[in-house]
Design an enzyme around this catalytic site. Structure first.
Site, mmCIF file in Angstrom:
data_model
loop_
_atom_site.group_PDB
_atom_site.id
_atom_site.type_symbol
_atom_site.label_atom_id
_atom_site.label_comp_id
_atom_site.label_asym_id
_atom_site.label_seq_id
_atom_site.Cartn_x
_atom_site.Cartn_y
_atom_site.Cartn_z
ATOM 1 C CB CYS A 146 -0.960 -0.268 1.156
ATOM 2 S SG CYS A 146 -2.026 -1.324 1.329
ATOM 3 C CG HIS A 280 -2.134 4.054 5.343
ATOM 4 N ND1 HIS A 280 -2.164 3.996 3.924
ATOM 5 C CD2 HIS A 280 -2.472 2.807 5.573
ATOM 6 C CE1 HIS A 280 -2.223 2.873 3.503
ATOM 7 N NE2 HIS A 280 -2.674 1.807 4.717
ATOM 8 C CG HIS A 314 -7.013 0.429 1.340
ATOM 9 N ND1 HIS A 314 -6.141 1.028 0.611
ATOM 10 C CD2 HIS A 314 -6.430 -0.153 2.310
ATOM 11 C CE1 HIS A 314 -4.911 0.767 1.139
ATOM 12 N NE2 HIS A 314 -4.994 0.111 2.083
#
Length: 382
Positions: A146, A280, A314
């Protein structure tokens, strides 16, 4: 110094940067209840259209959008290309696997055949982007879970800073809605059951989503020479790894903290200089907890914090690139985007619950990926 002169962005909020931004600051979410695979139960997902998007199609769209926004026309032979993805052509490999074992699904439609397997290696998407813009220079295809998006932009900035090129196309693209990805995250207990609620007391997990963000990076001299529009500049970045666990963050966040310190030092900044942190903020129980502790320990309480994953979902490897793009617009337009989905804050942070109009000079973008990949980037307005 490296400046950003163009942004291409596609998300579940919309197929353009402006469309996605307007829905984001309005507090809208692109997440809906879907299930494109008959063998799996329905769940909230962030799809760009009604069916999963193809990686190549998504990449072509976002690259073309970035060039148009920057006022550039291909061919661009001297432009570096640094476009990453944490999943790349995984959807194609899953289709190939089914084909090999005699279970060729209808959605394949002859697009994935084993004879063309060389076209679906992880780096081929970046090479295809180079072909699309007529680039014949450096091509990189980073994969860092990520953290891929910020990692890619950092690599491109380094190429310019070290004089290896004066312009680079950088970012990340992710089309991760596949049976294996959904099943894997489900088995881990990481998927949300109803939606994404970053930093909320009742957060329940991440919502998997498609998305892409690609930036045009240039040396200040080149941007000035062509009188380009400038969104902001990259001050510095920090990249570390936990070397701790395959998917759990290190409980004390020490390597993530090291990445932040590294970034601030390289950027000649202190924590007090930061106006906004694009977190995040995956909306998972553990991730948000560790990230909140890090922010609380390092930064003054006044610094504004939000995560945009409650709006976009996400997007895995692309998430950091989307975060950088949204942060640049926050500085450019003087609006901090809200933490969509947040109703009851679980942490003592200055969480932005509705779009906030204010001057934003310095932004820190955070990305923390599986395997303990930590990427931090500092941005400034001009």
């Amino acid at each position: 110094m490296v400046v950003i002169t163009g942004i291409g962005l596609v998300s579940s909020l919309g197929t353009s940067l402006e469309h996605s931004w307007q829905k984001l600051i309005a507090g809208k979410s692109g997440l809906q209840w879907y299930q494109p695979f008959s063998e799996l139960a329905a769940c909230p997902l962030g799809l760009i259209a009604n069916q999963p998007t193809e990686l190549t199609t998504l990449t072509q769209l976002v690259v073309a959008s970035a060039l148009k926004d920057a006022g550039l026309v291909s061919p661009l032979p001297d432009c570096a290309v640094v476009i990453g993805s944490s999943r790349s052509h995984q959807v194609t490999w899953e289709l190939l696997g089914r084909q090999i074992y005699g279970h060729n699904p209808p959605e394949n439609k002859g697009k994935a055949v084993i004879e063309n397997w060389l076209d679906f290696l992880p780096h081929t998407n970046a090479i295809a982007s180079a072909r699309q813009i007529g680039a014949s220079g450096i091509v990189l295809a980073p994969m860092a879970a990520c953290a891929t998006g910020i990692w890619a932009i950092a690599q491109a900035a380094l190429l310019i800073q070290t004089g290896q090129c004066q312009r680079a196309l950088a970012g990340a693209v992710e089309a991760p809605i596949t049976p294996l990805t959904l099943s894997g995250f489900q088995q881990m207990g990481a998927l949300a059951k109803t939606g994404a609620y970053p930093f909320d007391l009742h957060r329940e997990g991440l919502v998997l989503a498609e998305g892409a963000a690609v930036l045009v990076l240039e040396s200040p001299e080149l941007a000035q020479q062509r009188q380009a529009k400038i969104y902001g500049k990259i001050l510095g970045f920090g990249l570390t790894t936990d070397a701790y666990h395959a998917n759990k963050p290190e409980p004390t966040g020490k390597s993530a903290i090291a990445a932040i310190h590294q970034c601030l030092k390289r950027s000649s900044l202190t924590p007090e200089n930061i106006d906004y942190i694009h977190a995040h903020g995956t909306a998972t129980v553990l991730n948000d907890k560790v990230e909140s502790q890090i922010i609380q320990n390092l930064f003054p309480q006044k610094v504004a914090v939000s995560s945009t994953k409650g709006a976009t979902g996400h997007t895995l490897g692309a998430s950091g690139a989307l975060g950088v793009a949204f942060s640049l617009l926050a500085m450019h337009r003087g609006i901090i985007p809200p933490c969509v989905g947040l109703q009851t804050p679980a942490f003592d942070l200055n969480l932005v619950m509705a779009a906030r109009e204010t001057q934003v000079r310095k932004v820190l973008c955070l990305s923390f990926g599986f395997g303990g990949q930590n990427a931090v980037m500092a941005l400034s307005n001009i």
